[in-house]
Design a protein around this motif. Structure first.
Motif, PDB file in Angstrom:
ATOM      1  N   LEU A 185      57.513  26.704  65.074  1.00  0.00           N
ATOM      2  CA  LEU A 185      56.703  26.149  64.181  1.00  0.00           C
ATOM      3  C   LEU A 185      57.416  25.777  62.905  1.00  0.00           C
ATOM      4  O   LEU A 185      57.775  23.846  62.758  1.00  0.00           O
ATOM      5  N   ARG A 186      57.668  26.619  61.778  1.00  0.00           N
ATOM      6  CA  ARG A 186      58.638  26.169  60.788  1.00  0.00           C
ATOM      7  C   ARG A 186      59.852  24.888  61.447  1.00  0.00           C
ATOM      8  O   ARG A 186      59.762  23.969  60.989  1.00  0.00           O
ATOM      9  N   ARG A 187      60.040  24.905  62.194  1.00  0.00           N
ATOM     10  CA  ARG A 187      61.626  24.285  62.746  1.00  0.00           C
ATOM     11  C   ARG A 187      60.821  23.072  63.689  1.00  0.00           C
ATOM     12  O   ARG A 187      61.890  22.398  62.747  1.00  0.00           O
ATOM     13  N   ARG A 188      60.189  22.743  64.206  1.00  0.00           N
ATOM     14  CA  ARG A 188      59.637  21.633  64.602  1.00  0.00           C
ATOM     15  C   ARG A 188      59.353  20.656  63.702  1.00  0.00           C
ATOM     16  O   ARG A 188      59.577  19.601  63.522  1.00  0.00           O
ATOM     17  N   LEU A 189      58.168  21.490  62.741  1.00  0.00           N
ATOM     18  CA  LEU A 189      57.908  20.774  61.439  1.00  0.00           C
ATOM     19  C   LEU A 189      59.088  20.521  60.889  1.00  0.00           C
ATOM     20  O   LEU A 189      59.029  18.880  60.127  1.00  0.00           O
ATOM     21  N   ALA A 190      60.576  20.736  60.250  1.00  0.00           N
ATOM     22  CA  ALA A 190      61.564  20.503  59.849  1.00  0.00           C
ATOM     23  C   ALA A 190      62.006  19.487  60.109  1.00  0.00           C
ATOM     24  O   ALA A 190      62.446  18.883  59.959  1.00  0.00           O
ATOM     25  N   HIS A 191      62.242  19.885  61.224  1.00  0.00           N
ATOM     26  CA  HIS A 191      63.103  17.998  62.613  1.00  0.00           C
ATOM     27  C   HIS A 191      62.161  17.040  62.356  1.00  0.00           C
ATOM     28  O   HIS A 191      62.627  15.446  62.148  1.00  0.00           O
ATOM     29  N   ARG A 192      60.306  16.981  62.568  1.00  0.00           N
ATOM     30  CA  ARG A 192      59.955  16.074  62.434  1.00  0.00           C
ATOM     31  C   ARG A 192      59.823  15.468  60.338  1.00  0.00           C
ATOM     32  O   ARG A 192      60.262  14.036  60.596  1.00  0.00           O
ATOM     33  N   PHE A 193      59.996  16.090  59.986  1.00  0.00           N
ATOM     34  CA  PHE A 193      59.694  15.810  58.873  1.00  0.00           C
ATOM     35  C   PHE A 193      60.717  14.865  58.253  1.00  0.00           C
ATOM     36  O   PHE A 193      60.952  14.399  58.070  1.00  0.00           O
ATOM     37  N   GLY A 194      62.316  15.800  58.816  1.00  0.00           N
ATOM     38  CA  GLY A 194      63.327  14.888  58.954  1.00  0.00           C
ATOM     39  C   GLY A 194      63.494  13.932  58.683  1.00  0.00           C
ATOM     40  O   GLY A 194      64.017  13.290  58.500  1.00  0.00           O
ATOM     41  N   GLU A 195      62.802  13.767  60.358  1.00  0.00           N
ATOM     42  CA  GLU A 195      63.224  11.772  60.979  1.00  0.00           C
ATOM     43  C   GLU A 195      62.462  11.257  60.120  1.00  0.00           C
ATOM     44  O   GLU A 195      62.454  10.262  59.696  1.00  0.00           O
ATOM     45  N   GLN A 196      60.454  11.561  59.694  1.00  0.00           N
ATOM     46  CA  GLN A 196      60.298  10.787  58.664  1.00  0.00           C
ATOM     47  C   GLN A 196      61.377  11.065  57.392  1.00  0.00           C
ATOM     48  O   GLN A 196      61.105   9.623  56.969  1.00  0.00           O
TER      49      GLN A 196
ATOM     50  N   THR B  54      71.137  18.346  60.651  1.00  0.00           N
ATOM     51  CA  THR B  54      72.398  18.056  60.145  1.00  0.00           C
ATOM     52  C   THR B  54      72.980  16.742  60.205  1.00  0.00           C
ATOM     53  O   THR B  54      74.093  15.837  59.169  1.00  0.00           O
ATOM     54  N   HIS B  55      72.346  16.111  61.934  1.00  0.00           N
ATOM     55  CA  HIS B  55      72.996  14.660  61.935  1.00  0.00           C
ATOM     56  C   HIS B  55      72.153  13.315  60.966  1.00  0.00           C
ATOM     57  O   HIS B  55      73.294  12.440  60.989  1.00  0.00           O
ATOM     58  N   LEU B  56      70.918  14.012  61.668  1.00  0.00           N
ATOM     59  CA  LEU B  56      70.628  12.910  60.313  1.00  0.00           C
ATOM     60  C   LEU B  56      70.663  12.729  58.866  1.00  0.00           C
ATOM     61  O   LEU B  56      70.900  11.900  57.883  1.00  0.00           O
ATOM     62  N   ARG B  57      71.493  14.452  57.849  1.00  0.00           N
ATOM     63  CA  ARG B  57      71.308  14.876  56.636  1.00  0.00           C
ATOM     64  C   ARG B  57      73.275  13.561  56.331  1.00  0.00           C
ATOM     65  O   ARG B  57      73.686  12.606  55.502  1.00  0.00           O
ATOM     66  N   ARG B  58      73.930  14.064  58.098  1.00  0.00           N
ATOM     67  CA  ARG B  58      75.079  12.903  58.184  1.00  0.00           C
ATOM     68  C   ARG B  58      75.150  11.475  57.818  1.00  0.00           C
ATOM     69  O   ARG B  58      75.997  11.289  56.931  1.00  0.00           O
ATOM     70  N   ARG B  59      73.799  11.231  58.909  1.00  0.00           N
ATOM     71  CA  ARG B  59      73.823   9.439  58.750  1.00  0.00           C
ATOM     72  C   ARG B  59      73.580   9.077  57.349  1.00  0.00           C
ATOM     73  O   ARG B  59      74.040   8.281  57.208  1.00  0.00           O
ATOM     74  N   HIS B  60      72.605   9.906  57.125  1.00  0.00           N
ATOM     75  CA  HIS B  60      72.403   9.210  55.146  1.00  0.00           C
ATOM     76  C   HIS B  60      73.090   9.347  54.614  1.00  0.00           C
ATOM     77  O   HIS B  60      72.716   7.889  53.350  1.00  0.00           O
ATOM     78  N   VAL B  61      74.522   9.874  54.358  1.00  0.00           N
ATOM     79  CA  VAL B  61      74.940  10.003  53.012  1.00  0.00           C
ATOM     80  C   VAL B  61      76.050   9.280  53.830  1.00  0.00           C
ATOM     81  O   VAL B  61      76.381   8.184  52.527  1.00  0.00           O
ATOM     82  N   THR B  62      76.335   8.504  54.876  1.00  0.00           N
ATOM     83  CA  THR B  62      77.270   7.333  55.678  1.00  0.00           C
ATOM     84  C   THR B  62      76.425   6.459  55.168  1.00  0.00           C
ATOM     85  O   THR B  62      77.613   5.206  55.531  1.00  0.00           O
ATOM     86  N   ARG B  63      75.525   5.845  55.562  1.00  0.00           N
ATOM     87  CA  ARG B  63      74.912   4.771  55.884  1.00  0.00           C
ATOM     88  C   ARG B  63      74.988   3.740  53.716  1.00  0.00           C
ATOM     89  O   ARG B  63      75.102   4.682  53.032  1.00  0.00           O
TER      90      ARG B  63
END
Length: 485
Positions: free
Chosen positions: A97-108, A436-445
């Protein structure tokens, strides 16, 4: 990269895994020893592996067939994630559940922070503390936890003083006082934090600490008081003691595989946690989480089969559930803030080292398994004395260079495959990190600027020289005790 996930699973499964890993590592160690003895055969084998090609079964495109890595098709994505169906998220229901929430919050948060693009021209001052209802709830729960400890101590003193000479009241008061002492807010100590890890202070490594101070200043904070070294493919920062001194833990399996600017990015990320704050590691909430961990340990059910064991489990069931529920509430109240802190730390990494280096750091996080596999193979080789004729008598010599060489051999197409897999699976370092893929996009935009700190070759060599002896100590312990110990 400030937390590490614990191993999950029964002891039987762990033993089977370790037995298989040891057998595979021993076989690989034997192969490595033979290839070391015959470098020409090794080079020819690599050339044959890299030169082989085949047709993609799905689209017919010619694709490399290097059997050291997963064979897949860039054009149509065939076999990009061959284990996707079999490798479901492990762990308990709560952890999933924590991983699912982490993914959802990460996208938001990724979408929210897109309105504040990465800039390397000025320090980021955005706070990572939670606001609104989540912040109030986190602070309230933390105060409640500490309030229970204070109330328990007050009750203990009342029973000891007011009930002295009245039957069992003083004994009960002594028990409650011991409980309150065990649950007191803890600030940690260097002795407990370090374990047997080598510790470097400023006089031990002046060039390293000069680099740390420069990176910390570029991020907008101060440096650390000590550096701890271990073998993990990770890094973290923490505070300890009443004076809240600072410590940086460098995992040599990660440090060894990074290039110079990626190392600056790693340091920028870690110091970013100090600069932007992280509620989970603050004095109020952090100490409350540690107190709840102590409660859970003390109230853990006894697995004995006697009547007294069962009675004890029954009596502690309600407080155990209450503590568990409070832990979950506090965890969820701070999860979004913790993820925001990771994004802001990534922003610091991009600003101080450059976006390219920050993205490269994210890529290295995808191949840490390769570094760990080298340590496993080297441990087996050292214990079985395989390949001693081809290497130094001290197997610890050059260990981190061999780890770096293994990761350096990973081709770009494998990184591309792992990036796609990370996006498909929502890869996270752990449940407190955004994908991780969102973190990578974040630093390259966003707008690109030159790196705030540049680590040249001469200075990097000086830092490596200061880490050499302590690194050799860590290597010997790994080979002696095993990486999984």
């Amino acid at each position: 990269m400030t937390e590490t996930a614990g191993a999950v699973g029964g002891i039987g499964g762990k033993r089977r895994y370790e037995a298989q890993a040891q057998a595979q590592a021993q076989s690989q160690a034997q192969a490595d020893a033979e290839s070391d003895a015959d470098p020409d055969a090794q080079v020819q084998g690599v050339e044959r592996a890299e030169a082989a090609e085949q047709d993609c079964p799905a689209c017919g495109e010619r694709i490399p067939a290097d059997r050291r890595f997963v064979v897949w098709c860039v054009a149509c994505g065939w076999n990009v994630d061959p284990g996707r169906g079999a490798n479901k998220p492990a762990g308990t229901r709560v952890e999933r559940l924590r991983r699912r929430l982490a993914h959802r919050f990460g996208e938001q948060l990724f979408a929210d922070l897109g309105r504040e693009p990465v800039s390397t021209s000025a320090p980021t001052t955005t706070a990572a503390a939670p606001g609104g209802a989540a912040g109030v709830l986190a602070a309230g729960l933390a105060l409640l936890v500490h309030g229970i400890t204070v109330a328990l101590a007050a009750l203990a003193l009342w029973l000891l003083i007011g009930g002295w000479g009245r039957g069992f009241q003083p004994a009960l008061g002594a028990l409650f006082l011991a409980l309150a002492f065990a649950l007191r807010p803890r600030f940690g100590s260097l002795a407990k934090i370090r374990g047997d890890a080598p510790v470097l202070e400023r006089l031990d490594a002046p060039r390293l600490f000069a680099l740390l101070d420069e990176v910390a200043g570029a991020v907008g904070t101060r440096g650390v008081d000590v550096v701890l070294l271990d073998a993990e493919a990770n890094a973290s920062v923490l505070t300890y003691g009443i004076r809240q001194r600072r410590a940086l833990t460098l995992g040599l399996s990660l440090w060894a595989v990074l290039d110079r600017q990626e190392r600056v990015a790693l340091l920028g990320h870690e110091f970013g946690h100090y600069a932007h704050g992280d509620t989970r590691h603050g004095v109020l909430v952090g100490s409350a989480l540690r107190s709840l961990d102590t409660w859970q340990y003390m109230l853990a059910p006894n697995h004995g089969e006697t009547i007294m064991d069962q009675l004890g489990n029954l009596l502690t069931a309600v407080p155990r559930l209450a503590v568990h529920g409070m832990t979950l509430l506090l965890d969820q109240a701070t999860l979004r803030a913790s993820q925001r802190a990771e994004y802001l730390a990534d922003t610091s990494a991009a600003r101080v080292a450059g976006a390219t280096a920050a993205a490269g750091l994210m890529d290295r996080l995808l191949v840490t398994d390769s570094a760990e596999s080298v340590l496993q193979r080297e441990t087996v080789a050292a214990r079985t004395r395989i390949g001693r004729t081809a290497r130094s008598e001290d197997p610890a010599e050059g260990l981190w260079e061999r780890v770096a060489a293994q990761v350096a051999a990973v081709p770009e197409r494998e990184y591309e495959r792992l990036r796609r897999v990370a996006e498909l699976r929502g890869h996270c370092v752990d449940a407190t990190h955004p994908p991780t893929h969102l973190r990578r996009r974040h630093v390259t935009r966003g707008e690109r600027h030159p790196a705030g700190v540049v680590l040249d070759a001469a200075r990097s060599a000086d830092v490596d020289a200061e880490l050499e002896e302590a690194g050799r100590t860590v290597a010997r312990r790994v080979l002696r005790d095993g990486h999984m110990a």
